[in-house]
Design a protein around this motif. Structure first.
Motif, PDB file in Angstrom:
ATOM      1  N   THR A 160      67.439  36.355  66.313  1.00 12.33           N
ATOM      2  CA  THR A 160      66.844  37.585  66.842  1.00 12.33           C
ATOM      3  C   THR A 160      65.354  37.648  66.535  1.00 12.33           C
ATOM      4  O   THR A 160      64.545  38.044  67.391  1.00 12.33           O
ATOM      5  CB  THR A 160      67.555  38.809  66.253  1.00 12.33           C
ATOM      6  N   LEU A 161      64.981  37.249  65.325  1.00  9.71           N
ATOM      7  CA  LEU A 161      63.565  37.243  64.968  1.00  9.71           C
ATOM      8  C   LEU A 161      62.797  36.237  65.819  1.00  9.71           C
ATOM      9  O   LEU A 161      61.656  36.505  66.223  1.00  9.71           O
ATOM     10  CB  LEU A 161      63.400  36.911  63.482  1.00  9.71           C
ATOM     11  N   ARG A 162      63.425  35.104  66.076  1.00  5.00           N
ATOM     12  CA  ARG A 162      62.751  34.119  66.920  1.00  5.00           C
ATOM     13  C   ARG A 162      62.554  34.666  68.331  1.00  5.00           C
ATOM     14  O   ARG A 162      61.501  34.475  68.951  1.00  5.00           O
ATOM     15  CB  ARG A 162      63.571  32.833  66.972  1.00  5.00           C
ATOM     16  N   LEU A 163      63.551  35.346  68.850  1.00  2.00           N
ATOM     17  CA  LEU A 163      63.405  35.983  70.160  1.00  2.00           C
ATOM     18  C   LEU A 163      62.298  37.028  70.149  1.00  2.00           C
ATOM     19  O   LEU A 163      61.515  37.134  71.093  1.00  2.00           O
ATOM     20  CB  LEU A 163      64.730  36.625  70.575  1.00  2.00           C
ATOM     21  N   GLN A 164      62.233  37.783  69.075  1.00  4.06           N
ATOM     22  CA  GLN A 164      61.201  38.816  68.974  1.00  4.06           C
ATOM     23  C   GLN A 164      59.812  38.189  68.950  1.00  4.06           C
ATOM     24  O   GLN A 164      58.898  38.654  69.642  1.00  4.06           O
ATOM     25  CB  GLN A 164      61.427  39.660  67.723  1.00  4.06           C
ATOM     26  N   HIS A 165      59.637  37.132  68.169  1.00  3.26           N
ATOM     27  CA  HIS A 165      58.329  36.473  68.100  1.00  3.26           C
ATOM     28  C   HIS A 165      57.945  35.870  69.454  1.00  3.26           C
ATOM     29  O   HIS A 165      56.784  35.955  69.875  1.00  3.26           O
ATOM     30  CB  HIS A 165      58.357  35.380  67.027  1.00  3.26           C
ATOM     31  N   THR A 167      58.994  36.771  72.537  1.00  2.00           N
ATOM     32  CA  THR A 167      58.656  37.806  73.518  1.00  2.00           C
ATOM     33  C   THR A 167      57.317  38.450  73.190  1.00  2.00           C
ATOM     34  O   THR A 167      56.547  38.795  74.100  1.00  2.00           O
ATOM     35  CB  THR A 167      59.747  38.873  73.567  1.00  2.00           C
ATOM     36  N   THR A 168      57.000  38.587  71.909  1.00  4.87           N
ATOM     37  CA  THR A 168      55.699  39.142  71.525  1.00  4.87           C
ATOM     38  C   THR A 168      54.570  38.225  71.984  1.00  4.87           C
ATOM     39  O   THR A 168      53.547  38.685  72.517  1.00  4.87           O
ATOM     40  CB  THR A 168      55.629  39.337  70.004  1.00  4.87           C
ATOM     41  N   ASP A 169      54.753  36.910  71.796  1.00  2.00           N
ATOM     42  CA  ASP A 169      53.741  35.959  72.241  1.00  2.00           C
ATOM     43  C   ASP A 169      53.589  35.972  73.757  1.00  2.00           C
ATOM     44  O   ASP A 169      52.468  35.916  74.291  1.00  2.00           O
ATOM     45  CB  ASP A 169      54.108  34.546  71.778  1.00  2.00           C
ATOM     46  N   LEU A 170      54.700  36.047  74.476  1.00  2.00           N
ATOM     47  CA  LEU A 170      54.640  36.070  75.937  1.00  2.00           C
ATOM     48  C   LEU A 170      53.935  37.318  76.440  1.00  2.00           C
ATOM     49  O   LEU A 170      53.132  37.264  77.380  1.00  2.00           O
ATOM     50  CB  LEU A 170      56.051  35.988  76.521  1.00  2.00           C
ATOM     51  N   LEU A 171      54.230  38.452  75.832  1.00  2.00           N
ATOM     52  CA  LEU A 171      53.567  39.696  76.228  1.00  2.00           C
ATOM     53  C   LEU A 171      52.073  39.639  75.916  1.00  2.00           C
ATOM     54  O   LEU A 171      51.239  40.129  76.697  1.00  2.00           O
ATOM     55  CB  LEU A 171      54.212  40.891  75.530  1.00  2.00           C
ATOM     56  N   LEU A 172      51.712  39.036  74.790  1.00  2.00           N
ATOM     57  CA  LEU A 172      50.295  38.920  74.434  1.00  2.00           C
ATOM     58  C   LEU A 172      49.568  38.022  75.433  1.00  2.00           C
ATOM     59  O   LEU A 172      48.455  38.345  75.878  1.00  2.00           O
ATOM     60  CB  LEU A 172      50.161  38.356  73.017  1.00  2.00           C
TER      61      LEU A 172
END
Length: 337
Positions: A160-165, A167-172
């Motif tokens: 889950t943390l990997r998914l969060q990181h 998606t955060t990078d993709l949004l950035l």
């Protein structure tokens, strides 16, 4: 009309002048004038029609390539971006227009291909942790008596943390790509203070030594502190994954170019010269054999370079005999952008 005539007698002697009045009707002159006017009108009308027809034919012939270009361009769509408009052989304005349109289509096709590749890579990166998470949960639910639930929860949290990181990078990246102006929350800041703070709050593995070298005087740049901190963090993350024992961070100020220069150097195996540009591409992993958890998603350097570009700077790799040497250059406050 009045005319005169000399009169002589029988003996031939001059006897006087005889005046004769000759009257010619005005209708004769009016008829001649009308004939001339109609002749001129017909000539002018014929000449006008001839000029109009010649102009229409000439313009139609000259604009025929434009119609061909328009028809071809109208058929171009997102699914047929490989098509190009015909370029007339004559080197005139229409030919230059066609070449400009083809150049624009080249850039558009490249951008669309890059976007499609990015979406495909992002989908693949998101699918992997999702598949792992689903497998872990399904196995635990199918055999709950044999499942180690603390370990299941730990593994699920890691995915889950990997998914969060990710998606955060993709949004950035999406936000940076859409931004054509200065970074958000841009202000004057001391880059030396930022480097010291980030290194002080960073925890490195025991076998790695982090050696910072920063000047005592402020190095003033303008930008977003959080984004520039992200650049340094990404460079240090990359160095930690590949270094053997030592990472050197050196900040200097180049007075000649009015730039702040930040060097991040590791003593790892280094990066081949032919890959110096490719490492900044999105989802690039030079070592395909390493695990995804150790190597990341391949977005860190791409994000770092994109952030630096929004700050009007450059991020490059300096060739060397040993280790990787990343060089970041940012304009200082007294330098023109």
């Amino acid at each position: 009309m009045i005319s005169t005539k000399m009169v002589t007698g029988p003996d031939g002697h001059y006897t006087g002048v005889e005046r004769l009045a000759v009257i010619r009707s005005i209708e004769v002159y009016q008829a001649r004038l009308n004939t001339i006017m109609w002749s001129l009108t017909g000539s002018v009308l014929g000449l006008t029609l001839l000029i109009a027809a010649s102009t229409w034919l000439a313009v139609g012939r000259a604009l025929r390539p434009v119609e061909v270009i328009r028809a071809e361009f109208a058929d171009v769509s997102a699914h047929h971006l490989d098509r190009r408009v015909p370029v007339p052989s004559a080197g005139n304005e229409i030919a230059r227009l066609a070449r400009t349109m083809n150049n624009t289509l080249d850039r558009l096709e490249a951008a669309v291909d890059q976007q499609r590749q990015f979406v495909a890579n992002a989908s693949h990166e998101l699918r992997t942790p999702l598949a792992a998470l689903r497998t872990e949960l399904e196995l635990a639910l199918n055999w709950p008596e044999n499942a180690s639930w603390p370990q299941v929860v730990t593994d699920a949290l890691g995915d889950t943390l990997r998914l969060q990181h990710l998606t955060t990078d993709l949004l950035l990246l999406a936000r940076l790509d859409a931004s054509n102006v200065s970074p958000p929350n841009s202000r004057e800041l001391d880059l030396a203070d930022l480097v010291r703070d980030e290194i002080a709050h960073r925890t490195t593995p025991p076998h790695i030594t982090l050696a910072p070298h920063t000047p005592s005087n402020p190095v003033l740049v303008r930008g977003s502190r959080s984004l520039l901190a992200r650049v340094l963090g990404n460079l240090l993350d990359n160095a930690e994954r590949h270094t053997t024992s030592l990472i050197t961070v050196r900040l200097t100020h180049d007075p000649d170019s009015h730039e702040a220069v930040l060097d991040v150097i590791d003593d790892g195996p280094g990066i081949p010269v032919e890959d110096h540009q490719r490492v900044f591409e999105r989802f690039t992993r030079l070592d395909d054999a390493r695990t995804r958890d150790a190597g990341g998603a391949g977005l860190g350097l791409a994000i770092a370079q994109r952030i630096v570009a929004t700050h009007h700077g450059t991020l490059t790799i300096t060739p060397g005999n040993h280790g990787a040497h990343f060089k970041l250059r940012l304009p200082t406050q007294n330098s023109p952008l």
